[in-house]
Each structure stands twice: as structure tokens, then as C-alpha cells.
Design a protein around this motif. Sequence first.
Motif, PDB file in Angstrom:
ATOM      1  N   THR A 171       0.813  -1.233   0.152  1.00 34.72           N
ATOM      2  CA  THR A 171      -0.122  -0.114  -0.065  1.00 34.72           C
ATOM      3  C   THR A 171       0.756   1.139   0.361  1.00 34.72           C
ATOM      4  O   THR A 171       0.471   2.234  -0.487  1.00 34.72           O
ATOM      5  CB  THR A 171      -0.898   0.211   1.411  1.00 34.72           C
ATOM      6  N   GLY A 172       1.988   1.244   0.719  1.00 36.59           N
ATOM      7  CA  GLY A 172       2.853   2.405   0.645  1.00 36.59           C
ATOM      8  C   GLY A 172       2.432   3.127   1.694  1.00 36.59           C
ATOM      9  O   GLY A 172       2.948   4.433   1.680  1.00 36.59           O
ATOM     10  N   ARG A 173       1.676   2.877   2.591  1.00 38.75           N
ATOM     11  CA  ARG A 173       1.140   3.646   3.768  1.00 38.75           C
ATOM     12  C   ARG A 173       1.730   3.301   4.894  1.00 38.75           C
ATOM     13  O   ARG A 173       1.389   2.255   5.252  1.00 38.75           O
ATOM     14  CB  ARG A 173      -0.419   3.627   3.652  1.00 38.75           C
ATOM     15  N   ASP A 174       2.329   4.302   5.533  1.00 37.20           N
ATOM     16  CA  ASP A 174       2.653   4.003   7.137  1.00 37.20           C
ATOM     17  C   ASP A 174       2.081   4.647   8.124  1.00 37.20           C
ATOM     18  O   ASP A 174       2.344   4.449   8.985  1.00 37.20           O
ATOM     19  CB  ASP A 174       4.344   3.928   7.091  1.00 37.20           C
ATOM     20  N   GLU A 175       1.081   5.662   7.749  1.00 41.04           N
ATOM     21  CA  GLU A 175       0.563   6.531   8.662  1.00 41.04           C
ATOM     22  C   GLU A 175      -0.301   5.793   9.933  1.00 41.04           C
ATOM     23  O   GLU A 175      -0.250   6.102  10.919  1.00 41.04           O
ATOM     24  CB  GLU A 175      -0.531   7.522   7.947  1.00 41.04           C
TER      25      GLU A 175
END
Length: 202
Positions: free
Chosen positions: A65-69
Motif C-alpha cells: 500500500t505504501g502507507r505507513d500513517e
Amino acid sequence: MTSFLPRIWPSFDGKPIPSRGTAEVFRIFARELAVGRRSWVGETSHFIADQFDQTAAEWDTTLATGRDEPVRDALERGGPFPDGVCLELGSGTGLFTELLRSEFPRVISVDLSEQMLRQAVGRSPTRVRADAAALPLTNAQVSAVAAIDMLLFPAEIVRVLAPDGVLLWINQLGEAGPLHLPATDVADALPGDWQAVEANAG
């Protein structure tokens, strides 16, 4: 009891959300497995391992996903955390291991897929190929379990957690994710009494 934190990380466009039908099939499986209405058998375990082995080489560039939030938010606002070992279940290629290592003195990365763990070389110093339904750990050995986009194996998580242990349950795509379970469902599925904190991020 579940408390809800206000959103501080904004939502972004362009999330790699899976098709609604596919995601719902996986969500149903994840819910039934968590509450014991579905069994985790060797055939399923081998199938999942094979699927991730086949996609490991391209995971970071095309499928992650490329999301680390959500992970950052959980680490910043989900504590305080007990000091000790963090068990990263479904660690994959180790995209989030470094973040976990910024909070915990030692992280053990566990995945069912050998090829995913091979991709994690250089990111995860301690990697173990194992099934999360039967972890090769003694009772009450870890301070935290981090399960990021993972199936929930309640009895095994409780078995390996220390009495003051913490579970970080993170669904990167929120309700749209294929393995999403809300915090209340997770807390209800875990043996014993649990307090949950839930937040949306990214």
C-alpha cells in the motif's frame, strides 16, 4: 471497553483498494476465523504461503500500500508500551519493521512466506518462518504483538503475550481492507478482558 481517538493523520486519495467482492470474501473469512467459526488447516496455510511466495519479488513495487500513517499513529498514540520484545506477525518484506524498532528494543519478524522473509534481508535482523496459528515461542514471552494487515489468531496471541502485553492491530486501508476487523471485534475475540483504543489514520 473501547475508546476512540480523533483523526490526526489526513486521508489521502489513490489508496490501492481491492475490489469490493474480493475484499468482502476475505473479510468474512477473517471474521469467522477470529471468532472460531472457521478452522485454520494445513491446506489453507500452504495455499497462503504459496500465494505470498509468488508475489514476494514484486510486493514492494506493485502490491504494497505504501502507507505507513496507521503504523506511525499507533506507535505515537497507542502507548505507553511495555519494554521488551515485539513480535511482528505477517511481517512480509519488512516494510514496517524499522518503525517498530524505533519503539521496541527488539523486533522478531514472523511470516508464513519464506520468499517474503528473504526480501526482508537488511530490514529485519531477526526473521522467523512460522505459522501465526502455532508460534514457536514459549508462553508469555513477548511484550507486544504487531499485526499489520494480518489474520487474527486470538488464543495464540494471548498465549505468547506477557500479562501486561499489548496488541497493535493495524488495518492500513481501514474498513476497505480485506482483513479489517474493528477494535471492538478484536477485543471481543481475544480471551480475557481487554481495553481497546481505536483510531483512523491516513
